[in-house]
Design a protein around this motif. Sequence first.
Motif, PDB file in Angstrom:
ATOM      1  N   ASN A  31       1.937  -9.517 -15.788  1.00 16.99           N
ATOM      2  CA  ASN A  31       1.155  -8.128 -15.539  1.00 16.99           C
ATOM      3  C   ASN A  31       2.480  -7.226 -16.332  1.00 16.99           C
ATOM      4  O   ASN A  31       3.857  -7.598 -16.399  1.00 16.99           O
ATOM      5  N   GLN A  33       3.965  -3.100 -16.387  1.00 20.81           N
ATOM      6  CA  GLN A  33       3.946  -1.626 -15.713  1.00 20.81           C
ATOM      7  C   GLN A  33       4.535  -0.585 -16.780  1.00 20.81           C
ATOM      8  O   GLN A  33       5.513  -1.090 -17.507  1.00 20.81           O
ATOM      9  N   TYR A  35       6.474   3.299 -16.883  1.00 19.15           N
ATOM     10  CA  TYR A  35       6.922   4.282 -15.946  1.00 19.15           C
ATOM     11  C   TYR A  35       7.134   5.246 -16.842  1.00 19.15           C
ATOM     12  O   TYR A  35       7.767   5.328 -18.064  1.00 19.15           O
ATOM     13  N   PHE A  45       6.289   5.388 -11.453  1.00 21.73           N
ATOM     14  CA  PHE A  45       5.098   4.488 -11.933  1.00 21.73           C
ATOM     15  C   PHE A  45       3.742   5.325 -12.493  1.00 21.73           C
ATOM     16  O   PHE A  45       3.303   6.159 -11.777  1.00 21.73           O
ATOM     17  N   GLN A  48      -0.266   0.233 -14.352  1.00 22.95           N
ATOM     18  CA  GLN A  48      -0.281  -1.556 -14.331  1.00 22.95           C
ATOM     19  C   GLN A  48      -1.425  -2.151 -15.020  1.00 22.95           C
ATOM     20  O   GLN A  48      -2.690  -1.630 -14.946  1.00 22.95           O
ATOM     21  N   PHE A  88       9.285   3.687 -19.991  1.00 22.27           N
ATOM     22  CA  PHE A  88       9.783   2.437 -19.859  1.00 22.27           C
ATOM     23  C   PHE A  88       8.547   1.597 -19.619  1.00 22.27           C
ATOM     24  O   PHE A  88       7.696   1.892 -18.753  1.00 22.27           O
ATOM     25  N   GLN A  92       6.336  -8.301 -15.343  1.00 19.62           N
ATOM     26  CA  GLN A  92       6.720  -9.463 -14.594  1.00 19.62           C
ATOM     27  C   GLN A  92       6.413 -10.826 -15.134  1.00 19.62           C
ATOM     28  O   GLN A  92       5.052 -10.951 -15.322  1.00 19.62           O
TER      29      GLN A  92
ATOM     30  N   LEU B  43      17.341  -0.012 -17.279  1.00 17.59           N
ATOM     31  CA  LEU B  43      17.510  -0.236 -15.945  1.00 17.59           C
ATOM     32  C   LEU B  43      17.969  -1.706 -15.745  1.00 17.59           C
ATOM     33  O   LEU B  43      17.087  -2.370 -16.329  1.00 17.59           O
ATOM     34  N   TYR B  99       1.770  -7.661  -7.681  1.00 11.42           N
ATOM     35  CA  TYR B  99       1.181  -6.414  -8.552  1.00 11.42           C
ATOM     36  C   TYR B  99       1.162  -5.088  -7.856  1.00 11.42           C
ATOM     37  O   TYR B  99       0.059  -4.625  -7.752  1.00 11.42           O
ATOM     38  N   GLY B 101       3.347  -1.344  -8.345  1.00 13.10           N
ATOM     39  CA  GLY B 101       4.290  -0.555  -8.878  1.00 13.10           C
ATOM     40  C   GLY B 101       5.588  -0.280  -7.821  1.00 13.10           C
ATOM     41  O   GLY B 101       5.333  -0.261  -6.753  1.00 13.10           O
ATOM     42  N   TYR B 102       6.520   0.126  -8.357  1.00 15.32           N
ATOM     43  CA  TYR B 102       7.828   0.438  -7.655  1.00 15.32           C
ATOM     44  C   TYR B 102       7.779   1.889  -7.487  1.00 15.32           C
ATOM     45  O   TYR B 102       7.446   2.773  -8.286  1.00 15.32           O
ATOM     46  N   THR B 103       8.210   2.364  -6.340  1.00 15.23           N
ATOM     47  CA  THR B 103       8.549   3.654  -6.053  1.00 15.23           C
ATOM     48  C   THR B 103      10.192   3.926  -6.084  1.00 15.23           C
ATOM     49  O   THR B 103      10.901   3.223  -5.260  1.00 15.23           O
ATOM     50  N   PHE B 104      10.503   5.052  -6.815  1.00 12.96           N
ATOM     51  CA  PHE B 104      12.017   5.064  -6.952  1.00 12.96           C
ATOM     52  C   PHE B 104      12.611   6.134  -6.088  1.00 12.96           C
ATOM     53  O   PHE B 104      11.935   7.161  -5.879  1.00 12.96           O
TER      54      PHE B 104
END
Lengths: 111, 113
Positions: A31, A33, A35, A45, A48, A88, A92, B43, B99, B101-104
């Motif tokens: 996948n 993603q 940002y 985010f 996705q 960005f 994965q 990053l 699957y 998303g990341y939380t920053f």
Amino acid sequence: GQQVMQIPQYQHVQEGEDFTTYCNSSTTLSNIQWYKQRPGGHPVFLIQLVKSGEVKKQKRLTFQFGEAKKNSSLHITATQTTDVGTYFCAGQPSGNEKLTFGTGTRLTIIP
Amino acid sequence: DVKVTQSSRYLVKRTGEKVFLECVQDMDHENMFWYRQDPGLGLRLIYFSYDVKMKEKGDIPEGYSVSREKKERFSLILESASTNQTSMYLCASSFERGYYGYTFGSGTRLTVV
């Protein structure tokens, strides 16, 4: 190791023009993603993509995932000053949960 | 909303000091990550953890260590700070493997003098 390349590094556009950033992975992805990081902020985010050839839209933003699941693009139609920031992509690899981030595309808008 | 809180926004430390960067998330996320962000390099992953007391090296672990004694807290440790560790440090969390998303967090800008 896996590499995710993003182009262009910088883009300056007149307000109202379109903008596109491209993301290419050295390996097949499970996948991808996207940002957005506003100036002085942290990455947030956006979306996705999971399926080969998938296209998703968020208002003026269109996200695509390539057929081979190795590339992706983000297109913004009729940019506005609120679109300023660095975009960005992050991929994965199949079977691996660790995200690898691209180097980002910094968008500036000329009013 | 998920919140990832980093203890300091700005930090100035001297070369050779031991530095602790703290990160706390409030949504019971399993996975936590430490990145550093440098101009032109994007990053880069330093360390990550999929569970309490578990840690794995990322792409640039040298000079760093981590601690995860509780699920909500993930600490980054600079054993002996050096000037090349001057950077923006970002903590992130995600719900489960796979699957999501990341939380920053808002980031800690560390300057080593």
